[in-house]
Scaffold this active site. Structure first.
Site, PDB file in Angstrom:
ATOM      1  CG  ASP A  73      -0.225  -0.368   2.506  1.00 39.26           C
ATOM      2  OD1 ASP A  73       0.883   0.160   2.741  1.00 39.26           O
ATOM      3  OD2 ASP A  73      -0.753  -1.186   3.277  1.00 39.26           O
ATOM      4  CG  ASP A  75       0.880   4.696   4.346  1.00 40.53           C
ATOM      5  OD1 ASP A  75      -0.178   4.253   3.865  1.00 40.53           O
ATOM      6  OD2 ASP A  75       1.530   4.110   5.229  1.00 40.53           O
ATOM      7  CG  ASP A 149       8.952   2.777  13.207  1.00 43.03           C
ATOM      8  OD1 ASP A 149       9.388   3.248  12.130  1.00 43.03           O
ATOM      9  OD2 ASP A 149       8.098   1.874  13.242  1.00 43.03           O
TER      10      ASP A 149
END
Length: 461
Positions: A73, A75, A149
């Site tokens: 996907d 983003d 992260d």
């Protein structure tokens, strides 16, 4: 005085300048082909740019494109607020409480669009363990990169200039296949314990390593996984199992002590020779499907992972005198109840799992009417695939399992012929021993009416 001044000068000389800004890496270096980028993600960026906002494709999609992999996907990250993003697209909705973002919908594809976040500053709402409960403090792109992260996920791709913007040497770490945390690892894990699971998943997926400083706190903080909501844990577990390297992930999870909060029974299963063989066969086939670009059904996957425990309890109940289907139902209920406490397995998944399990005893019988009823079941094909797993693990006759798979793949005419042929097979090859019909005792003349009269005098009346 001179010595102090000299030390400061040397320190400035050899300390990287924080104000140098990010690396801007061109196409000839990062190698991303714009044709492999989702046109809908590009569209979202273009619309936001036209309205005066910044917008970039970000995170895992950029990482995978650089590695030559196909992203699952795409983003987008922007400096527009969720409300401003939603106002620009006809089919868009704001989701999330802890972390608000916008789903921009294009047919079957959803482009997840988030606003640049500021890193934790002590003002965010946290629980007693330090896990952030609300994270909707907006910031700049640089702050957003610091909030992410791992360095390999803090990469921003501009589809207009085709540049990759890299604040934390993520491309360099990506070339080394190294998973490195941005900021203090222990603090970042406390903010979100799921990051420990993500570190393991990325290391397995990229066939890489976790940087020593990033990996050191994991074992001591493993218990924090217990504080993660069950629904989020289920989503992360599903990602682990469908990353194409599930077996490696599970081994690393066990080494790090992270498996207890996810599938508690899995550790027991892997210690049993029979269960281990079945689990490894299931995960090996799942990895092969993922790597070949085929989809994986979550219900089938979890049905396979939990089957050794269901099968073990089912056999125990049968040994105690239980009947086949009721005993299987009780075994399935007990295992699902235990797992639901840790993993929020959705009802639609658990329902499909039960159907796959309940069809397994019926494969032992090959009778015309029974076979036709089996074919009509919506999970017939999935149950046949499951049967192949059992045969590969030595739980079921491989010849009979192949017959069922051939039946599943056949057209209507061939199916009818195959079913007709079973009528000519010896009883032991076509079915389990048929149940004997109980003969009614022959009544003597005059006893029928008396029996009817006695039957009508029920104690309930």
């Amino acid at each position: 005085m001179i010595t102090s001044t000299l030390k400061k000068f040397v320190g400035r000389l050899f300390t990287p300048a924080a104000s140098a800004g990010p690396q801007r890496i061109g196409r000839d270096q990062h190698g991303i082909d714009r044709r492999n980028v989702s046109r809908h993600a590009v569209k979202v960026c273009e619309v936001l740019h036209q309205q005066g906002y910044e917008a970039y494709i970000v995170g895992g999609a950029v990482r995978d494109l650089i590695l030559g992999m196909e992203p699952k996907d795409f983003d987008v990250a922007t400096n527009a607020t969720p409300e401003e993003v939603r106002a620009l697209f006809r089919r868009a909705r704001i989701i999330g409480r802890r972390f608000q973002l916008v789903h921009v919908v294009f047919g079957q594809e959803i482009i997840e669009t988030s606003t640049f976040r500021a890193p934790a500053n002590g003002e965010q709402k946290t629980d007693e363990h330090g896990r952030i409960l609300s994270d909707n403090v907006f910031g700049t792109q640089e702050q957003d990169a610091a909030r992410r992260d791992f360095t390999i996920n803090a990469l921003y791709y501009d589809p207009h200039t085709e540049q990759v913007i890299d604040y934390h040497h993520g491309v360099q770490d990506l070339k080394k296949r190294q998973i490195r945390m941005i900021g203090d690892p222990e603090q970042r894990y406390r903010e979100d314990p799921v990051r420990m699971l993500r570190a393991v998943r990325f290391a397995a997926k990229l066939n890489g390593t976790i940087e020593p400083g990033t990996g050191k706190p994991i074992q001591s903080l493993a218990d924090l996984i217990e504080n993660v909501p069950a629904s989020r844990l289920f989503d992360e577990m599903l990602k682990l199992l469908t990353c194409g390297h599930a077996i490696d992930c599970l081994k690393q999870l066990r080494d790090a002590g992270l498996h207890h909060g996810m599938l508690p029974l899995l550790d027991i299963v892997l210690e049993q020779p029979g269960g281990r063989r079945f689990i490894e066969e299931a995960l090996d086939r799942t990895d092969a499907r993922v790597r070949s670009g085929r989809g994986v059904s979550p219900s089938f996957l979890f049905a396979a992972l939990l089957w050794p425990q269901v099968d073990s309890r089912w056999k125990q109940l049968l040994a105690q005198g239980g009947h086949t289907i009721p005993a299987l139902g009780d075994a399935a209920d007990s295992v699902l109840d235990e797992q639901t406490e840790k993993l929020a397995i959705q009802r639609r998944f658990s329902s499909d799992m039960r159907e796959i399990w309940f069809m397994q005893p019926r494969f032992e019988r090959r009778q015309g009417k029974t076979i036709y009823r089996m074919i009509e079941q919506p999970r017939f094909r999935a149950a046949c695939d499951f049967l192949q797993l059992r045969a590969a693990a030595g739980e079921f006759d491989s010849v009979l399992a192949q017959w069922w798979m051939d039946l599943a793949n056949a057209n209507d005419e061939t199916r009818a012929q195959m079913i007709e042929e079973t009528a000519n097979l010896p009883r032991e090859a076509s079915d389990a021993p048929a149940r004997k019909r109980r003969r009614r005792p022959r009544r003597k003349p005059g006893e029928g009416q008396a029996g009817s009269s006695a039957a009508s005098e029920s104690p309930e009346e």
